[in-house]
Design an enzyme around this catalytic site. Structure first.
Site, mmCIF file in Angstrom:
data_model
loop_
_atom_site.group_PDB
_atom_site.id
_atom_site.type_symbol
_atom_site.label_atom_id
_atom_site.label_comp_id
_atom_site.label_asym_id
_atom_site.label_seq_id
_atom_site.Cartn_x
_atom_site.Cartn_y
_atom_site.Cartn_z
ATOM 1 N N GLU A 34 -8.222 -5.389 4.985
ATOM 2 C CA GLU A 34 -8.022 -5.034 3.586
ATOM 3 C C GLU A 34 -6.831 -5.770 2.978
ATOM 4 O O GLU A 34 -6.850 -6.159 1.817
ATOM 5 C CB GLU A 34 -7.855 -3.510 3.452
ATOM 6 C CG GLU A 34 -9.161 -2.788 3.793
ATOM 7 C CD GLU A 34 -8.998 -1.282 3.923
ATOM 8 O OE1 GLU A 34 -9.158 -0.595 2.921
ATOM 9 O OE2 GLU A 34 -8.733 -0.805 5.038
ATOM 10 N N HIS A 66 -12.793 2.847 -0.320
ATOM 11 C CA HIS A 66 -12.806 1.806 0.727
ATOM 12 C C HIS A 66 -13.467 0.523 0.213
ATOM 13 O O HIS A 66 -13.974 -0.283 1.006
ATOM 14 C CB HIS A 66 -13.603 2.235 1.986
ATOM 15 C CG HIS A 66 -12.984 3.337 2.775
ATOM 16 N ND1 HIS A 66 -13.748 4.280 3.434
ATOM 17 C CD2 HIS A 66 -11.698 3.644 3.045
ATOM 18 C CE1 HIS A 66 -12.955 5.130 4.058
ATOM 19 N NE2 HIS A 66 -11.699 4.767 3.841
ATOM 20 N N ARG A 97 -2.444 -2.081 -3.587
ATOM 21 C CA ARG A 97 -3.666 -1.307 -3.407
ATOM 22 C C ARG A 97 -3.593 -0.107 -4.346
ATOM 23 O O ARG A 97 -2.622 0.653 -4.305
ATOM 24 C CB ARG A 97 -3.763 -0.822 -1.962
ATOM 25 C CG ARG A 97 -4.954 0.070 -1.765
ATOM 26 C CD ARG A 97 -5.027 0.617 -0.374
ATOM 27 N NE ARG A 97 -6.242 1.380 -0.215
ATOM 28 C CZ ARG A 97 -6.339 2.485 0.508
ATOM 29 N NH1 ARG A 97 -5.293 2.944 1.169
ATOM 30 N NH2 ARG A 97 -7.477 3.118 0.596
ATOM 31 N N ARG A 144 -12.031 15.313 7.430
ATOM 32 C CA ARG A 144 -12.798 15.720 6.245
ATOM 33 C C ARG A 144 -14.244 16.038 6.624
ATOM 34 O O ARG A 144 -14.829 15.356 7.456
ATOM 35 C CB ARG A 144 -12.805 14.600 5.196
ATOM 36 C CG ARG A 144 -11.477 14.394 4.537
ATOM 37 C CD ARG A 144 -11.515 13.220 3.569
ATOM 38 N NE ARG A 144 -10.323 12.401 3.757
ATOM 39 C CZ ARG A 144 -10.273 11.093 3.541
ATOM 40 N NH1 ARG A 144 -11.322 10.434 3.098
ATOM 41 N NH2 ARG A 144 -9.155 10.442 3.743
ATOM 42 N N ASN A 202 0.880 -1.168 0.000
ATOM 43 C CA ASN A 202 0.000 0.000 0.000
ATOM 44 C C ASN A 202 0.917 1.217 0.000
ATOM 45 O O ASN A 202 1.459 1.602 1.038
ATOM 46 C CB ASN A 202 -0.878 -0.049 1.253
ATOM 47 C CG ASN A 202 -1.874 1.095 1.311
ATOM 48 O OD1 ASN A 202 -1.816 2.018 0.503
ATOM 49 N ND2 ASN A 202 -2.770 1.036 2.275
#
Ligand code: AMP
Length: 402
Positions: free
Chosen positions: A387, A183, A94, A244, A10
């Site tokens: 993940e 996601h 990823r 955010r 990643n």
């Protein structure tokens, strides 16, 4: 296939997270993180899980991703697990943005790299870093299959009614403006794991997945396929997140430009980095926010209430989108650990068949589990996301078919 290991990478702009898995039993052989790549004080933390050894840390200058990956390979080699090992079947990367084009994990070749590059305008922060990681890994092991697993792929099943913004069609198409969602690897894994927890096939259940980490998103999954998700063109839309804003009236931006005299970049930073929980109360860690609330802090309490209000709106919206809901699953850092968030998000939804049992909700565990009472119409679950395992599983399945 005799080789059974998959390295999951990643790659961020100045970091690389990695895990090495053995797909015969999905066990983790090693994991680690390189941070501050390109600086004088780059840091590598490596944990050799297979040998049960202690974590090793190294600090010093690492000029670029190539230096970082070479350092990772050297650490892996100390336990006989280096990048040159014949046991390594593939590297799974990823990749944040796969646009509309990539609906599945994909073996990387030059054409795939070009397409990921073409998507940079819609993912300016993430895709360049992902590309750097892929190019570096390919240069180190050009013979090895490398697979891209896209964060957006799971959401490509969304119908046009959910994926399109109600703006001029030609303008939207020219600039590839639509809701892509993110996601996806987590939503895919958690929706399937939730079905398993219920003892049912993914095709037979409708699930609302709430991925609540520092970034947060919700998805509505009907029979294993995503039909709506809260993030959009970028990961800014939807829920209140750590830093955010999630949903705001787009006119807030014009107002900040005209009246606040702020530049595009300033507003981008405001909404992505200085909003959400941190903008509301100065903290983005839910543990700290709960601690402040317990001490009577009003700003923290309001930030929590705004976070929960938005979450509840999405639960209600996705209930309506799905029509029938079998389960709602909480996952990621906040979803897996913050019992007060789960309790508050579901409070008052008894009429929708959603109830949380206080005792079950208070249990701490790394296992998927139900927190609703046995008689509840909708199962409420906590399902830890994974993940890396999902990327490794998809990568291994794909290279097994080559
Ligand atoms: P993630 O992005 O999934 O790694 O989630 C990170 C976030 O999870 C942190 O910013 C915290 O807000 C939250 N978190 C982690 N552990 C806990 C905990 N024990 N209780 C509440 N929140 C937590």
């Amino acid at each position: 296939m005799s080789s059974s290991r998959v390295l999951v990478l990643n790659s961020g702009s100045s970091s690389v997270k990695y895990q090495l898995l053995d797909m015969r039993d999905s066990s983790r052989l090693a994991m680690g993180l390189v941070e501050r790549i390109g600086e004088e004080s780059s840091r590598l933390k490596h944990t050799p899980l297979a040998s049960g050894g202690a974590s090793r840390e190294w600090t010093g200058p690492m000029a670029d991703h190539e230096a970082a990956l070479k350092a990772v390979s050297a650490e892996l080699a100390k336990d006989g697990l280096g990048l040159d090992s014949p046991e390594l079947a593939a590297i799974g990367h990823r990749v944040v943005h796969g646009g509309r084009h990539f609906t599945e994990p994909t073996v990387i070749d030059d054409a795939v790299l070009a397409e990921i590059e073409r998507l940079i305008p819609v993912a300016p922060l993430h895709n360049p870093a992902n590309l750097t990681g892929i190019r570096t890994a390919r240069s180190l092991r050009p013979d090895l299959p490398q697979v891209a697993v896209f964060d957006t792929a799971f959401h490509t099943t969304m119908p046009e009614s959910a994926a399109r913004y109600a703006i001029d069609v030609e303008t939207a198409d020219r600039h590839r403006i639509r809701r892509y969602g993110f996601h996806g690897t987590s939503h895919a894994y958690v929706s399937r794991a939730t079905a398993k927890l219920l003892g049912r096939a993914p095709e037979d259940v409708n699930v609302i997945v709430l991925h609540l980490g520092n970034g947060a998103s919700a998805s509505a999954v009907r029979g294993g396929r995503c039909v709506d998700t809260s993030m959009g063109l970028t990961p800014l839309e939807g829920l209140v997140m750590g830093t955010r804003s999630g949903d705001v009236d787009p006119a807030v931006i014009f107002h900040l430009m005209r009246v606040g005299e702020m530049s595009t970049d300033e507003i981008d930073t405001l909404l992505n980095k200085k909003s959400g929980l941190i903008g509301l109360c100065g903290d983005n860690d839910m543990r700290e926010i709960r601690r402040r609330i317990d001490e009577g802090d009003q700003r923290a309490a309001l930030a929590f209430d705004i976070y929960i209000h938005r979450l509840k709106k999405y639960i209600g919206a996705y209930y309506a989108v799905l029509g029938k809901v079998d389960a709602i699953a909480f996952t990621a850092g906040v979803g897996e650990n913050a019992a007060p968030v789960r309790e508050a998000a579901v409070a008052g939804l008894e009429e929708l068949g959603m109830v949380v049992d206080g005792e079950l909700n208070a249990v701490r565990s790394d296992e998927p589990r139900l927190i609703s009472p046995g008689h509840a119409r909708v199962a409420v679950a906590v399902v830890p996301t994974d993940e890396e395992l999902e990327i490794a599983t998809q990568t291994y399945a794909l290279v097994g078919r080559i």
